[in-house]
Design a protein around this motif. Structure first.
Motif, PDB file in Angstrom:
ATOM      1  N   LYS A  87      49.688  84.258   4.282  1.00 42.80           N
ATOM      2  CA  LYS A  87      49.108  85.459   3.681  1.00 42.80           C
ATOM      3  C   LYS A  87      49.675  85.634   2.280  1.00 42.80           C
ATOM      4  CE  LYS A  87      47.057  86.467   7.522  1.00 42.80           C
ATOM      5  NZ  LYS A  87      45.842  85.754   7.757  1.00 42.80           N
ATOM      6  N   LEU A  88      48.835  85.466   1.291  1.00 40.77           N
ATOM      7  CA  LEU A  88      49.231  85.691  -0.090  1.00 40.77           C
ATOM      8  C   LEU A  88      48.554  86.971  -0.563  1.00 40.77           C
ATOM      9  CD1 LEU A  88      48.892  82.048  -1.440  1.00 40.77           C
ATOM     10  CD2 LEU A  88      50.994  83.253  -0.892  1.00 40.77           C
ATOM     11  N   GLY A  89      49.355  87.988  -0.821  1.00 38.25           N
ATOM     12  CA  GLY A  89      48.832  89.282  -1.238  1.00 38.25           C
ATOM     13  C   GLY A  89      48.460  89.308  -2.710  1.00 38.25           C
ATOM     14  N   LYS A  90      48.037  90.484  -3.154  1.00 36.49           N
ATOM     15  CA  LYS A  90      47.620  90.659  -4.546  1.00 36.49           C
ATOM     16  C   LYS A  90      48.746  90.339  -5.518  1.00 36.49           C
ATOM     17  CE  LYS A  90      43.951  94.060  -4.094  1.00 36.49           C
ATOM     18  NZ  LYS A  90      43.460  95.383  -4.527  1.00 36.49           N
ATOM     19  N   GLU A  91      49.969  90.744  -5.165  1.00 37.82           N
ATOM     20  CA  GLU A  91      51.101  90.478  -6.053  1.00 37.82           C
ATOM     21  C   GLU A  91      51.330  88.978  -6.217  1.00 37.82           C
ATOM     22  OE1 GLU A  91      55.878  91.324  -6.310  1.00 37.82           O
ATOM     23  OE2 GLU A  91      54.645  92.725  -5.174  1.00 37.82           O
ATOM     24  N   ALA A  92      51.277  88.242  -5.121  1.00 32.91           N
ATOM     25  CA  ALA A  92      51.458  86.788  -5.173  1.00 32.91           C
ATOM     26  C   ALA A  92      50.350  86.140  -5.992  1.00 32.91           C
ATOM     27  CB  ALA A  92      51.480  86.209  -3.762  1.00 32.91           C
ATOM     28  N   LEU A  93      49.120  86.553  -5.760  1.00 34.95           N
ATOM     29  CA  LEU A  93      47.991  85.998  -6.504  1.00 34.95           C
ATOM     30  C   LEU A  93      48.119  86.322  -7.990  1.00 34.95           C
ATOM     31  CD1 LEU A  93      45.113  86.778  -3.978  1.00 34.95           C
ATOM     32  CD2 LEU A  93      46.313  84.599  -4.330  1.00 34.95           C
ATOM     33  N   GLY A  94      48.639  87.505  -8.294  1.00 33.63           N
ATOM     34  CA  GLY A  94      48.870  87.886  -9.680  1.00 33.63           C
ATOM     35  C   GLY A  94      49.918  87.001 -10.341  1.00 33.63           C
ATOM     36  N   PHE A  95      51.010  86.726  -9.623  1.00 36.09           N
ATOM     37  CA  PHE A  95      52.050  85.835 -10.155  1.00 36.09           C
ATOM     38  C   PHE A  95      51.485  84.437 -10.379  1.00 36.09           C
ATOM     39  CE2 PHE A  95      55.504  88.764  -9.020  1.00 36.09           C
ATOM     40  CZ  PHE A  95      56.377  88.523 -10.075  1.00 36.09           C
ATOM     41  N   ILE A  96      50.674  83.976  -9.456  1.00 35.83           N
ATOM     42  CA  ILE A  96      50.092  82.637  -9.591  1.00 35.83           C
ATOM     43  C   ILE A  96      49.203  82.564 -10.831  1.00 35.83           C
ATOM     44  CG2 ILE A  96      48.494  80.976  -8.536  1.00 35.83           C
ATOM     45  CD1 ILE A  96      49.674  81.988  -5.784  1.00 35.83           C
ATOM     46  N   ALA A  97      48.331  83.547 -11.005  1.00 34.96           N
ATOM     47  CA  ALA A  97      47.444  83.567 -12.170  1.00 34.96           C
ATOM     48  C   ALA A  97      48.251  83.697 -13.460  1.00 34.96           C
ATOM     49  CB  ALA A  97      46.440  84.713 -12.047  1.00 34.96           C
ATOM     50  N   ARG A 149      42.458  77.647  -6.635  1.00 38.59           N
ATOM     51  CA  ARG A 149      41.675  78.564  -5.798  1.00 38.59           C
ATOM     52  C   ARG A 149      41.402  77.947  -4.427  1.00 38.59           C
ATOM     53  NH1 ARG A 149      36.969  82.037  -8.355  1.00 38.59           N
ATOM     54  NH2 ARG A 149      38.806  82.512  -9.546  1.00 38.59           N
ATOM     55  N   GLU A 150      41.025  76.674  -4.416  1.00 37.62           N
ATOM     56  CA  GLU A 150      40.777  75.968  -3.154  1.00 37.62           C
ATOM     57  C   GLU A 150      42.068  75.834  -2.342  1.00 37.62           C
ATOM     58  OE1 GLU A 150      37.112  73.041  -4.605  1.00 37.62           O
ATOM     59  OE2 GLU A 150      39.199  72.376  -4.823  1.00 37.62           O
ATOM     60  N   TYR A 151      43.163  75.563  -3.041  1.00 37.93           N
ATOM     61  CA  TYR A 151      44.448  75.407  -2.359  1.00 37.93           C
ATOM     62  C   TYR A 151      44.882  76.723  -1.714  1.00 37.93           C
ATOM     63  CZ  TYR A 151      49.250  74.018  -1.442  1.00 37.93           C
ATOM     64  OH  TYR A 151      50.436  73.733  -0.823  1.00 37.93           O
ATOM     65  N   ILE A 152      44.698  77.817  -2.411  1.00 35.96           N
ATOM     66  CA  ILE A 152      45.035  79.135  -1.853  1.00 35.96           C
ATOM     67  C   ILE A 152      44.174  79.424  -0.627  1.00 35.96           C
ATOM     68  CG2 ILE A 152      44.935  81.628  -2.308  1.00 35.96           C
ATOM     69  CD1 ILE A 152      45.805  80.918  -5.220  1.00 35.96           C
ATOM     70  N   ALA A 153      42.888  79.102  -0.707  1.00 34.57           N
ATOM     71  CA  ALA A 153      41.998  79.299   0.440  1.00 34.57           C
ATOM     72  C   ALA A 153      42.453  78.438   1.620  1.00 34.57           C
ATOM     73  CB  ALA A 153      40.557  78.965   0.059  1.00 34.57           C
ATOM     74  N   PHE A 154      42.872  77.211   1.337  1.00 34.12           N
ATOM     75  CA  PHE A 154      43.392  76.312   2.373  1.00 34.12           C
ATOM     76  C   PHE A 154      44.626  76.924   3.038  1.00 34.12           C
ATOM     77  CE2 PHE A 154      46.670  73.075   3.211  1.00 34.12           C
ATOM     78  CZ  PHE A 154      46.068  72.386   4.261  1.00 34.12           C
ATOM     79  N   LEU A 155      45.558  77.418   2.221  1.00 33.22           N
ATOM     80  CA  LEU A 155      46.771  78.032   2.767  1.00 33.22           C
ATOM     81  C   LEU A 155      46.442  79.248   3.624  1.00 33.22           C
ATOM     82  CD1 LEU A 155      49.197  77.865  -0.305  1.00 33.22           C
ATOM     83  CD2 LEU A 155      49.303  76.507   1.791  1.00 33.22           C
ATOM     84  N   GLN A 156      45.522  80.069   3.148  1.00 38.04           N
ATOM     85  CA  GLN A 156      45.154  81.266   3.897  1.00 38.04           C
ATOM     86  C   GLN A 156      44.478  80.902   5.215  1.00 38.04           C
ATOM     87  OE1 GLN A 156      43.134  83.439   0.727  1.00 38.04           O
ATOM     88  NE2 GLN A 156      44.988  84.640   0.359  1.00 38.04           N
ATOM     89  N   ALA A 157      43.708  79.820   5.217  1.00 39.60           N
ATOM     90  CA  ALA A 157      43.084  79.360   6.460  1.00 39.60           C
ATOM     91  C   ALA A 157      44.138  78.859   7.453  1.00 39.60           C
ATOM     92  CB  ALA A 157      42.082  78.243   6.157  1.00 39.60           C
ATOM     93  N   LYS A 158      45.280  78.392   6.923  1.00 35.25           N
ATOM     94  CA  LYS A 158      46.377  77.924   7.770  1.00 35.25           C
ATOM     95  C   LYS A 158      47.303  79.060   8.206  1.00 35.25           C
ATOM     96  CE  LYS A 158      45.551  73.519   7.750  1.00 35.25           C
ATOM     97  NZ  LYS A 158      45.242  72.804   8.966  1.00 35.25           N
ATOM     98  N   GLY A 159      47.017  80.290   7.737  1.00 31.43           N
ATOM     99  CA  GLY A 159      47.805  81.438   8.175  1.00 31.43           C
ATOM    100  C   GLY A 159      48.771  82.006   7.161  1.00 31.43           C
TER     101      GLY A 159
END
Length: 86
Positions: A16-26, A4-14
């Protein structure tokens, strides 16, 4: 770092991980029972190799990482067991 922290870090760096990507990750983390560390490595590898998030590629990378990690753990345990018996 948690996934979760890593995803937030990536999003802060620009990134964009959408719902589909987050779903695949989970899904991938639950399916493989992989640690946050392995999931983060699989995310990073996917982004570097595919230049975007590709869910099927991510799952493949994560499965390979998990398999190799389990194999290495089994090998280390075997060696320890062997050494302690001799």
């Amino acid at each position: 770092m948690t996934t979760r922290e890593y995803i937030a870090f990536l999003q802060a760096k620009g990134f964009k991980l959408g719902k589909e990507a987050l779903g695949f990750i989970a899904f991938g983390q639950g399916y493989t029972a992989a640690s946050d560390e392995l999931v983060n490595i699989a995310i990073e590898t996917t982004l570097k190799q595919q230049f975007c998030f590709d869910g099927s590629y991510f799952i493949e990378v994560l499965e390979r990482l998990q398999k190799e990690t389990n194999t290495n753990k089994k090998a280390r345990n075997y060696v320890r067991t062997f050494e302690s018996s001799h």
